[in-house]
Design a protein around this motif. Structure first.
Motif, short mmCIF file in Angstrom:
data_model
loop_
_atom_site.label_atom_id
_atom_site.label_comp_id
_atom_site.label_asym_id
_atom_site.label_seq_id
_atom_site.Cartn_x
_atom_site.Cartn_y
_atom_site.Cartn_z
N ASP A 139 3.14 55.87 48.79
CA ASP A 139 4.35 55.72 49.59
C ASP A 139 4.57 54.25 49.96
OD1 ASP A 139 6.52 57.13 51.24
OD2 ASP A 139 5.50 55.94 52.77
N THR A 165 16.13 55.95 49.87
CA THR A 165 16.36 55.12 48.69
C THR A 165 17.84 54.85 48.50
OG1 THR A 165 14.40 56.06 47.60
CG2 THR A 165 15.99 54.95 46.20
N LEU A 196 11.10 59.69 51.24
CA LEU A 196 11.36 58.38 50.63
C LEU A 196 12.68 58.39 49.86
CD1 LEU A 196 10.47 55.50 49.84
CD2 LEU A 196 9.24 56.52 47.91
N LYS A 256 11.86 47.42 48.53
CA LYS A 256 12.19 46.26 49.35
C LYS A 256 12.45 45.04 48.49
CE LYS A 256 10.27 43.34 53.03
NZ LYS A 256 9.09 43.11 53.92
N ARG A 295 7.71 51.83 48.67
CA ARG A 295 8.58 51.16 49.65
C ARG A 295 8.60 49.64 49.42
NH1 ARG A 295 10.26 54.52 53.72
NH2 ARG A 295 9.21 56.56 53.76
#
Length: 375
Positions: A147, A309, A305, A155, A151
């Protein structure tokens, strides 16, 4: 004993000198392969210098052809088989000497494939692991780490959005030709070689597969042919996959033999590019590997998640799934998958075809190391 010597003398008298040289080279190259297996440090040295010279030589010689020489040879295989069978029937009524001579010629052709593999590519399977070369510590990956990595990828990828154009179906558009893409990747590899000394530097060209659409049924997006030194890509796949796939095949050309390692080097090389679309291709491709692993590890985290997104990335993946629906279930994929799986296992990759997805372990280790260094 005397009769045996006479028999061998007559036998080898039927072998053309060039064929004998090819067979002898193949036998010597098998001894070289054994040394790679016994001495990984020697495999590293050979892969970086003599092996790189062989691969660069093949790539340069076949680079004169605007098409894939490997694909052409493969398409000619049925014709060549018929010619061989026809020639054997012609020789059947002739002297045994002619039959033996032809057998040596066939053995010499087989020897070329053995020699080119051992001399140019085999060392890459037997040397030090990429994680050791990069100073990464791999361990069992948790859902939380997956996870976190996903991420981090999102980013870093998000700032590229303003520079990416999309079609109405959600798929992105590569804003240049394959030739331009190749030039950008060659430059990215030169940049990467400054940071990673194990990467040799030479110029080559990506070869598009003419039969890309039929090839898609095999689920093969690219292939490196060690016997011609060519990096070939299936141009039927969506645009955003092409730079990453090309970087993967170019990694093989530069001696990164294992599939997970070629995937990760492709990622690092894409990030070295000044072009936003190539960086986007690298991020998206590895992000998909990571969230697929997250889905298997923890579906709740995966769905959470996905909700966070950006829609552009989600639509890109949806467009890919819609594209792939046509090709997903096909016997050609089963056959090619079985062959590739057996080949990879024969080269020490016990995970077989699943080794492609093991790039996730490298990505997680990479970001853990990088975040530790920053903190």
């Amino acid at each position: 004993m005397k009769k045996i010597k006479q028999f061998l003398k007559k036998l080898f008298a039927c072998c053309p000198k060039w064929a004998g040289a090819m067979i002898l080279t193949a036998l010597c190259s098998l001894l070289l392969l054994l040394s790679f297996i016994l001495f990984p440090s020697f495999a590293d040295f050979y892969n970086r210098y003599p092996g790189a010279f062989v691969r660069a030589l093949f790539a340069t010689l076949t680079g004169w052809f605007p098409f894939s020489l490997a694909e052409t040879l493969i398409m000619l295989v049925p014709l060549l088989i018929l010619l061989v069978i026809g020639y054997i029937f012609r020789l059947y009524k002739k002297a045994v000497r002619d039959m033996l001579r032809f057998a040596f010629v066939l053995l010499a052709v087989l020897s070329f494939f053995v020699s080119s593999f051992c001399l140019g590519f085999a060392a890459g399977y037997r040397g030090t692991s990429l994680s050791d070369k990069l100073g990464l510590v791999q361990s069992k990956v948790s859902a939380e780490e997956l996870d976190t990595t996903a991420r981090q990828l999102l980013k870093e990828m998000k700032p590229l959005l303003d520079e990416i154009r999309y079609r109405r179906d959600g798929s992105s558009i590569m804003p240049y030709s394959l030739s331009d893409m190749n030039d950008k990747l060659q430059e990215a590899y030169r940049n990467a070689a400054e940071d990673y000394a194990f990467l040799p530097t030479f110029t080559s060209r990506i070869k598009p597969i003419v039969l890309s659409e039929p090839m898609t049924y095999t689920h093969i997006s690219g292939v490196y042919s060690y016997f011609t030194g060519e990096s070939n890509i299936n141009t039927n796949f969506p645009d955003y996959t092409l730079p990453y796939t090309a970087a993967h095949e170019l990694a093989h050309q530069r001696g990164i033999a294992k599939e997970d390692e070629a995937n990760f080097i492709a990622f690092l090389v894409c990030l070295q590019s000044e072009d936003p679309y190539i960086r986007y291709s690298g991020y998206m491709s590895v992000y998909e590997y990571v969230i697929s692993a997250l889905y298997r590890a923890d579906k709740d985290r995966y769905h959470a998640l996905l909700k966070e997104t950006d829609f552009a990335f989600r639509y890109e993946m949806i467009a890919y799934n819609e594209f792939f629906d046509k090709y997903e279930d096909h016997v050609a994929a089963d056959i090619s998958g079985s062959i590739n799986n057996s080949y990879l296992q024969s080269q020490g990759q016990t995970a077989g075809s699943r080794s492609y997805g093991m790039v996730v372990d490298l990505a997680v280790a990479y970001y853990k190391t990088r975040n530790t260094e920053v903190s």
